[in-house]
Design a protein around this motif. Sequence first.
Motif, mmCIF file in Angstrom:
data_model
loop_
_atom_site.group_PDB
_atom_site.id
_atom_site.type_symbol
_atom_site.label_atom_id
_atom_site.label_comp_id
_atom_site.label_asym_id
_atom_site.label_seq_id
_atom_site.Cartn_x
_atom_site.Cartn_y
_atom_site.Cartn_z
ATOM 1 N N GLY A 86 -37.604 -21.738 10.398
ATOM 2 C CA GLY A 86 -37.663 -22.452 9.129
ATOM 3 C C GLY A 86 -37.126 -23.857 9.258
ATOM 4 O O GLY A 86 -36.773 -24.309 10.356
ATOM 5 N N THR A 87 -37.071 -24.540 8.115
ATOM 6 C CA THR A 87 -36.499 -25.888 8.065
ATOM 7 C C THR A 87 -35.727 -26.066 6.771
ATOM 8 O O THR A 87 -35.985 -25.406 5.765
ATOM 9 C CB THR A 87 -37.580 -26.988 8.138
ATOM 10 N N LEU A 88 -34.775 -26.980 6.828
ATOM 11 C CA LEU A 88 -34.005 -27.407 5.668
ATOM 12 C C LEU A 88 -34.172 -28.912 5.564
ATOM 13 O O LEU A 88 -33.934 -29.635 6.533
ATOM 14 C CB LEU A 88 -32.521 -27.064 5.858
ATOM 15 N N GLY A 89 -34.624 -29.382 4.409
ATOM 16 C CA GLY A 89 -34.802 -30.816 4.204
ATOM 17 C C GLY A 89 -34.046 -31.285 2.978
ATOM 18 O O GLY A 89 -34.022 -30.583 1.959
ATOM 19 N N THR A 136 -35.655 -29.094 0.203
ATOM 20 C CA THR A 136 -36.592 -27.992 0.426
ATOM 21 C C THR A 136 -36.035 -27.050 1.490
ATOM 22 O O THR A 136 -35.311 -27.471 2.397
ATOM 23 C CB THR A 136 -37.970 -28.482 0.912
ATOM 24 N N ILE A 137 -36.391 -25.806 1.345
ATOM 25 C CA ILE A 137 -36.167 -24.805 2.394
ATOM 26 C C ILE A 137 -37.523 -24.167 2.655
ATOM 27 O O ILE A 137 -38.189 -23.701 1.720
ATOM 28 C CB ILE A 137 -35.136 -23.738 1.989
ATOM 29 N N HIS A 138 -37.941 -24.196 3.904
ATOM 30 C CA HIS A 138 -39.190 -23.558 4.316
ATOM 31 C C HIS A 138 -38.873 -22.454 5.325
ATOM 32 O O HIS A 138 -37.918 -22.569 6.090
ATOM 33 C CB HIS A 138 -40.139 -24.566 4.990
ATOM 34 N N ARG A 139 -39.705 -21.429 5.328
ATOM 35 C CA ARG A 139 -39.620 -20.333 6.294
ATOM 36 C C ARG A 139 -40.884 -20.392 7.149
ATOM 37 O O ARG A 139 -41.980 -20.673 6.646
ATOM 38 C CB ARG A 139 -39.556 -19.004 5.545
ATOM 39 N N THR A 140 -40.751 -20.092 8.442
ATOM 40 C CA THR A 140 -41.916 -20.041 9.313
ATOM 41 C C THR A 140 -42.741 -18.810 8.970
ATOM 42 O O THR A 140 -42.203 -17.708 8.850
ATOM 43 C CB THR A 140 -41.487 -20.006 10.797
ATOM 44 N N ALA A 141 -44.043 -19.013 8.808
ATOM 45 C CA ALA A 141 -44.963 -17.919 8.502
ATOM 46 C C ALA A 141 -45.152 -17.035 9.731
ATOM 47 O O ALA A 141 -44.771 -17.399 10.850
ATOM 48 C CB ALA A 141 -46.306 -18.488 8.049
ATOM 49 N N ALA A 142 -45.779 -15.893 9.519
ATOM 50 C CA ALA A 142 -46.007 -14.934 10.600
ATOM 51 C C ALA A 142 -46.824 -15.528 11.744
ATOM 52 O O ALA A 142 -46.673 -15.108 12.897
ATOM 53 C CB ALA A 142 -46.701 -13.685 10.055
ATOM 54 N N ASP A 143 -47.663 -16.535 11.458
ATOM 55 C CA ASP A 143 -48.469 -17.138 12.515
ATOM 56 C C ASP A 143 -47.644 -17.991 13.481
ATOM 57 O O ASP A 143 -48.116 -18.390 14.539
ATOM 58 C CB ASP A 143 -49.618 -17.964 11.932
ATOM 59 N N GLY A 144 -46.389 -18.294 13.110
ATOM 60 C CA GLY A 144 -45.511 -19.083 13.966
ATOM 61 C C GLY A 144 -45.876 -20.547 14.053
ATOM 62 O O GLY A 144 -45.282 -21.289 14.836
ATOM 63 N N THR A 160 -46.866 -22.374 10.916
ATOM 64 C CA THR A 160 -46.926 -22.892 9.557
ATOM 65 C C THR A 160 -45.603 -22.630 8.853
ATOM 66 O O THR A 160 -44.999 -21.570 9.032
ATOM 67 C CB THR A 160 -48.056 -22.196 8.758
ATOM 68 N N LEU A 161 -45.166 -23.598 8.051
ATOM 69 C CA LEU A 161 -43.985 -23.430 7.209
ATOM 70 C C LEU A 161 -44.432 -23.069 5.796
ATOM 71 O O LEU A 161 -45.402 -23.630 5.287
ATOM 72 C CB LEU A 161 -43.168 -24.724 7.167
ATOM 73 N N VAL A 162 -43.702 -22.139 5.169
ATOM 74 C CA VAL A 162 -43.989 -21.702 3.804
ATOM 75 C C VAL A 162 -42.773 -22.026 2.943
ATOM 76 O O VAL A 162 -41.637 -21.683 3.300
ATOM 77 C CB VAL A 162 -44.294 -20.193 3.763
ATOM 78 N N LEU A 163 -43.008 -22.675 1.820
ATOM 79 C CA LEU A 163 -41.928 -23.083 0.926
ATOM 80 C C LEU A 163 -41.206 -21.870 0.342
ATOM 81 O O LEU A 163 -41.828 -20.969 -0.200
ATOM 82 C CB LEU A 163 -42.488 -23.949 -0.209
ATOM 83 N N VAL A 164 -39.877 -21.878 0.468
ATOM 84 C CA VAL A 164 -39.026 -20.828 -0.092
ATOM 85 C C VAL A 164 -38.335 -21.335 -1.349
ATOM 86 O O VAL A 164 -38.216 -20.618 -2.337
ATOM 87 C CB VAL A 164 -37.968 -20.379 0.956
ATOM 88 N N ALA A 165 -37.880 -22.586 -1.308
ATOM 89 C CA ALA A 165 -37.180 -23.179 -2.455
ATOM 90 C C ALA A 165 -37.326 -24.686 -2.405
ATOM 91 O O ALA A 165 -37.450 -25.272 -1.333
ATOM 92 C CB ALA A 165 -35.706 -22.805 -2.434
#
Length: 142
Positions: free
Chosen positions: A111-114, A24-32, A34-39
């Motif tokens: 973001g995060t990479l898992g 998974t790749i997540h991006r941090t949302a504008a609220d700082g 929450t993570l939002v799934l990118v892929a």
Amino acid sequence: MSEQVDWSSELSSILEDFGCQTGTIHRTAADGETLVLVAQIGVPDGLIERISTIPFGKGIAGAAAERGEPVELCNLQQDLGGIAKPDARQTGVSGSIAVPVFSSGSQRVIGTLGIGKYTPYEFTDAEKASLADIAVRLAHVI
């Protein structure tokens, strides 16, 4: 984001390099917070909605984002490590790791990479360093 990124292709390449089956790749949302799934690759359909948004501190990706450091579980099927939710076992993944992606030149998590394997696995220090390098590269486009 200034350039168009094929996130599925990017993630597929990372999984191939590490011999992993899910990621998974997540991006941090504008609220700082929450993570939002990118892929994602290999996540069961029934879990996609649950991982589409993840609060910092929840699950493996959320813990990596909150702590600002890699979070690893050697055998998710046997030990949730106090981090992963029981539903995470539905992925079939055993060895997993999530690393934070930091904003260039700062310690702000963007973001995060898992990644994960279906077999129990402990990632080596060299693999963790390589994932951190990949996270630096992702920071330029995430």
